[in-house]
Design a protein around this motif. Structure first.
Motif, PDB file in Angstrom:
ATOM      1  N   LEU A 110       0.684  -1.084  -0.037  1.00  0.00           N
ATOM      2  CA  LEU A 110      -0.076  -0.046  -0.056  1.00  0.00           C
ATOM      3  C   LEU A 110       0.822   1.273  -0.078  1.00  0.00           C
ATOM      4  O   LEU A 110       0.651   2.143  -0.690  1.00  0.00           O
ATOM      5  CB  LEU A 110      -1.081   0.114   1.287  1.00  0.00           C
ATOM      6  N   ALA A 111       1.930   1.314   0.894  1.00  0.00           N
ATOM      7  CA  ALA A 111       2.769   2.365   0.959  1.00  0.00           C
ATOM      8  C   ALA A 111       3.390   2.418  -0.486  1.00  0.00           C
ATOM      9  O   ALA A 111       4.062   3.841  -0.596  1.00  0.00           O
ATOM     10  CB  ALA A 111       3.699   1.984   1.991  1.00  0.00           C
ATOM     11  N   ASP A 141      -1.370   7.430   8.299  1.00  0.00           N
ATOM     12  CA  ASP A 141      -0.208   8.561   8.033  1.00  0.00           C
ATOM     13  C   ASP A 141       0.941   8.181   7.201  1.00  0.00           C
ATOM     14  O   ASP A 141       1.301   8.561   6.191  1.00  0.00           O
ATOM     15  CB  ASP A 141       0.050   9.385   9.124  1.00  0.00           C
ATOM     16  N   ALA A 142       1.298   6.835   7.632  1.00  0.00           N
ATOM     17  CA  ALA A 142       2.916   6.486   6.844  1.00  0.00           C
ATOM     18  C   ALA A 142       2.317   6.138   5.299  1.00  0.00           C
ATOM     19  O   ALA A 142       3.196   6.089   4.569  1.00  0.00           O
ATOM     20  CB  ALA A 142       3.347   5.177   7.448  1.00  0.00           C
ATOM     21  N   ILE A 143       1.303   5.300   5.314  1.00  0.00           N
ATOM     22  CA  ILE A 143       0.661   4.826   4.055  1.00  0.00           C
ATOM     23  C   ILE A 143       0.631   5.816   2.903  1.00  0.00           C
ATOM     24  O   ILE A 143       0.994   6.034   1.871  1.00  0.00           O
ATOM     25  CB  ILE A 143      -0.380   4.123   4.063  1.00  0.00           C
ATOM     26  N   ILE A 144      -0.214   6.984   3.645  1.00  0.00           N
ATOM     27  CA  ILE A 144      -0.199   8.220   2.669  1.00  0.00           C
ATOM     28  C   ILE A 144       0.972   9.094   2.318  1.00  0.00           C
ATOM     29  O   ILE A 144       1.118   9.655   1.232  1.00  0.00           O
ATOM     30  CB  ILE A 144      -1.349   9.331   3.448  1.00  0.00           C
ATOM     31  N   ALA A 145       1.937   9.023   3.297  1.00  0.00           N
ATOM     32  CA  ALA A 145       3.156   9.540   2.968  1.00  0.00           C
ATOM     33  C   ALA A 145       4.276   8.590   2.183  1.00  0.00           C
ATOM     34  O   ALA A 145       5.354   9.119   1.933  1.00  0.00           O
ATOM     35  CB  ALA A 145       3.802   9.897   4.281  1.00  0.00           C
ATOM     36  N   ARG A 201       8.032   3.000   7.795  1.00  0.00           N
ATOM     37  CA  ARG A 201       7.367   3.508   9.176  1.00  0.00           C
ATOM     38  C   ARG A 201       6.282   2.680   9.066  1.00  0.00           C
ATOM     39  O   ARG A 201       5.791   2.229  10.268  1.00  0.00           O
ATOM     40  CB  ARG A 201       7.212   4.940   8.965  1.00  0.00           C
ATOM     41  N   ALA A 202       5.452   2.353   7.932  1.00  0.00           N
ATOM     42  CA  ALA A 202       4.212   1.594   8.037  1.00  0.00           C
ATOM     43  C   ALA A 202       4.373   0.371   8.553  1.00  0.00           C
ATOM     44  O   ALA A 202       3.796  -0.356   9.323  1.00  0.00           O
ATOM     45  CB  ALA A 202       3.602   1.613   6.519  1.00  0.00           C
ATOM     46  N   GLU A 203       5.492  -0.426   8.037  1.00  0.00           N
ATOM     47  CA  GLU A 203       5.898  -1.911   8.453  1.00  0.00           C
ATOM     48  C   GLU A 203       6.223  -1.777   9.955  1.00  0.00           C
ATOM     49  O   GLU A 203       5.696  -2.683  10.694  1.00  0.00           O
ATOM     50  CB  GLU A 203       6.955  -2.250   7.891  1.00  0.00           C
ATOM     51  N   GLU A 204       7.138  -0.863  10.553  1.00  0.00           N
ATOM     52  CA  GLU A 204       7.167  -0.868  11.812  1.00  0.00           C
ATOM     53  C   GLU A 204       6.162  -0.638  12.827  1.00  0.00           C
ATOM     54  O   GLU A 204       5.937  -1.350  13.917  1.00  0.00           O
ATOM     55  CB  GLU A 204       8.405   0.557  11.977  1.00  0.00           C
TER      56      GLU A 204
END
Length: 262
Positions: A114-115, A204-208, A213-216
């Motif tokens: 997704l990211a 927020d991490a996915i949008i960015a 970060r998303a995985e963490e």
């Protein structure tokens, strides 16, 4: 960690009226309802699931009940004892850890995918609206709805990643995770603020488009495999609780009426 009491209730007090959802037949609806009550612990381990009694509760014939129980047996949530009947399966630590391992791999892969693409405007609106609803459910202490919305949040991630079929595979595997989550809930072990903050951080991490970060954050949110091993190793009383809960119905059959789990 505190005690909790548990009362084993007859089937007609566990289930309400059965209403099949859109596209559901009686087998689907019975499967959904029995599975949900096993997962939320309303039907504890070793609880007898008589086809005749369930058919009476659901006002159906025994055939759809039998087919629903076969599906639950394939998932390992019920087991059939020859000449004795069908019973809710015990909570299995091995199955729990296997499910944690599977979920960690699949969910981290999902958010990384997704990211790499981000979310559309419509997807962003939908998932933020769901998180606002989950926040309201927490404030109302409606933990049944909290669990439902938590599942829906993670399902949305898979759907937005184009992996809806993978979610259904994982959903079947994680029933043991959910049963143990409900044990923790009954013991007062909750992560309200952390869960909501992590959900927002994942979005927020996915949008960015920050995959690292998303995985963490998703790993922190769902519980990494090694962290779960450490938690269980350091909380032997929690393991004792699971053992006691698995034995609860058997003890009541023998006339020991204490409802306290430990």
């Amino acid at each position: 960690m505190s005690d909790f009491d548990f009362e084993v209730r007859p089937l007609d007090q566990v289930f309400g009226p059965l209403t099949p959802g859109d596209g559901e037949n009686f087998v689907d609806a019975i499967y959904r309802e029995v599975r949900a009550r096993i997962v939320d612990l309303s039907l504890p381990p070793d609880m007898p699931l008589s086809e005749k009694d369930l058919a009476a509760v659901f006002k159906s014939s025994k055939t759809p009940v039998r087919e629903a129980l076969i599906r639950l047996s394939r998932e390992g949530l019920v087991h059939v004892v020859p000449k004795s009947g069908t019973f809710v399966a015990p909570i299995s630590l091995d199955k729990y850890l296997e499910a944690v391992f599977i979920r960690e791999r699949l969910e981290t892969g999902c958010v990384l995918r997704l990211a790499s693409t981000g979310l559309s405007s419509a997807e962003t609106v939908k998932i933020r609206a769901l998180l606002a609803e989950q926040s309201q459910a927490y404030r109302a202490a409606d933990y049944s709805l909290v669990f439902t919305l938590d599942d829906r949040f993670h399902q949305m991630l898979f759907e937005f990643a184009g992996l809806g079929g993978v979610w259904h595979v994982m959903h079947g595997a994680k029933a043991e995770i959910d049963r143990i989550r409900h044990v923790k809930r009954r013991l007062g072990i909750r992560r309200k603020e952390a869960v909501l903050d992590e959900h927002w951080s994942i979005v927020d991490a996915i949008i960015a488009k920050d995959g690292e970060r998303a995985e963490e954050v998703v790993r922190n949110n769902i519980g990494a495999f090694e962290e779960e091993l450490d938690y269980l190793s350091n909380h032997p009383k929690f393991l004792d609780t699971l053992d006691s809960f698995n034995e609860l119905v058997g003890l009541q059959r023998k006339g020991r009426r204490s409802r306290k789990v430990f």
